[in-house]
Design a protein around this motif. Structure first.
Motif, PDB file in Angstrom:
ATOM      1  N   LYS A   1       0.865  -1.174   0.000  1.00  0.00           N
ATOM      2  CA  LYS A   1       0.000   0.000   0.000  1.00  0.00           C
ATOM      3  C   LYS A   1       0.900   1.221   0.000  1.00  0.00           C
ATOM      4  O   LYS A   1       1.623   1.483   0.964  1.00  0.00           O
TER       5      LYS A   1
ATOM      6  N   THR B   1       1.162  -5.070   2.644  1.00  0.00           N
ATOM      7  CA  THR B   1      -0.188  -5.495   3.023  1.00  0.00           C
ATOM      8  C   THR B   1      -0.406  -6.997   2.824  1.00  0.00           C
ATOM      9  O   THR B   1      -1.118  -7.633   3.599  1.00  0.00           O
TER      10      THR B   1
ATOM     11  N   PRO C   1       3.847  -8.594   6.695  1.00  0.00           N
ATOM     12  CA  PRO C   1       2.897  -7.496   6.504  1.00  0.00           C
ATOM     13  C   PRO C   1       3.044  -6.466   7.625  1.00  0.00           C
ATOM     14  O   PRO C   1       3.314  -6.818   8.778  1.00  0.00           O
TER      15      PRO C   1
ATOM     16  N   TYR D   1      -1.726   1.238  -4.784  1.00  0.00           N
ATOM     17  CA  TYR D   1      -1.111  -0.055  -4.463  1.00  0.00           C
ATOM     18  C   TYR D   1      -0.126  -0.423  -5.570  1.00  0.00           C
ATOM     19  O   TYR D   1      -0.307  -0.037  -6.732  1.00  0.00           O
TER      20      TYR D   1
END
Length: 328
Positions: free
Chosen positions: A34, A74, A84, A99
């Motif tokens: 992200k 993410t 993550p 993204y």
């Protein structure tokens, strides 16, 4: 997700579009990131115009623009050990989007809380560090920096100051928003105020001491005149091409001074980081994280404001560095 894309090769002012795209999913050995911030660099414009060599060529139509950025992991694909939630920087593709999917080997983990304006252009920090190393300039010697208002030059300046190197920052015109003396420049040479006899002016500013290294992003007549001020065995590192002019150098000047002129292409342009690079990268992050190390910038733009951000960066880069900042 929102992304800035282009369907054809051309001027960044003409071919970029804001588009809604599906969020990409990570495959084997890939990571979904992200995006938090992405810098806008001259190299991004070369990419949009397909001026980079293979394999750095856009895939059309629908290529997401941008090459450098930072964000939070993410999701990870099979074969990835990164966790993550990790803050990472990378140089790859597709950064002007909410993204991105990136090969895991391209990622550089950063400390949590590392300043975003630095994370977004961590590769510029690597370039600044590498060019200073390549120049081999020593404490007490003089380093001449052309395009002194540029972000990379201000990074080199501060790293050189930490090594007690004397720095002459050379700018076309001083900018009110940027105090190079406060960042560590011993002197600032403004070309608009002193367009002629640059070598004479350099000698005056250095107290008659020759320049032991030049880190140059301009070329042309400026570099040609600076070469007259170089010391024996001086090193010249060329990393940019702001001037459309050529520079000339006689073999006499090259041989009798034993000049070393080299081109610098940033470290991870072709290849991903190596495991042996990790100590250097951690050290660089620690050195540049404190607020005393400044990365001046003019504005952070949402992706929706891409036209203004790109126009200012493309036509008026001297106005200051600009970023895209994605909604956390």
């Amino acid at each position: 997700m929102k992304a800035v894309v282009f369907d054809e090769i051309g001027s960044p002012l003409e071919v970029l579009r804001l588009r809604d795209l599906p969020i990409p999913e990570a495959g084997p050995n890939e990571v979904q990131v992200k995006m938090l911030a992405a810098s806008i660099n001259p190299g991004d414009f070369l990419y949009i115009q397909s001026l980079y060599p293979e394999p750095k060529k856009p895939a059309l139509p629908g290529q997401v623009a941008g090459n450098h950025g930072a964000g939070i992991i993410t999701k990870v694909g099979p074969g990835v050990t990164l966790e993550p939630g990790t803050l990472v920087a990378f140089s790859h593709l597709d950064t002007w989007a909410e993204y991105a999917v990136v090969p895991a080997e391209r990622l550089m983990p950063l400390p949590a809380g590392y300043p975003m304006e630095k994370a977004a252009q961590f590769f510029n920090l690597i370039t600044a560090r590498d060019m200073l190393e390549e120049s081999q300039v020593q404490p007490g010697q003089w380093l001449a920096l052309t395009a002194g208002n540029s972000t990379v030059a201000t990074m080199v300046l501060q790293l050189a100051r930490a090594r007690k190197v004397n720095v002459l920052s050379i700018v076309r015109k001083k900018q009110e928003h940027l105090d190079l003396r406060a960042l560590g420049a011993n002197h600032v040479l403004e070309l608009a105020a002193h367009p002629d006899d640059i070598d004479k002016r350099v000698s005056e500013l250095t107290g008659g001491q020759d320049v032991s290294a030049i880190i140059d992003a301009v070329g042309g007549k400026l570099l040609e005149q600076l070469l007259k001020s170089t010391a024996f065995r001086a090193r010249v590192v060329v990393y940019g091409l702001y001037s459309p002019e050529r520079f000339s150098l006689h073999n006499y000047e090259l041989l009798l001074k034993e000049l070393r002129i080299s081109a610098h292409v940033y470290r991870y342009f072709f290849d991903p980081p190596k495991p042996g690079d990790e100590p250097m990268l951690r050290e660089l992050a620690a050195l540049t994280a404190p607020p005393e190390f400044q990365v001046p910038f003019r504005a952070m733009h949402p992706l929706e404001d891409f036209k203004a951000a790109v126009e200012e960066s493309f036509l008026r880069p001297e106005s200051g560095k600009r970023f895209f900042r994605m909604t956390p």
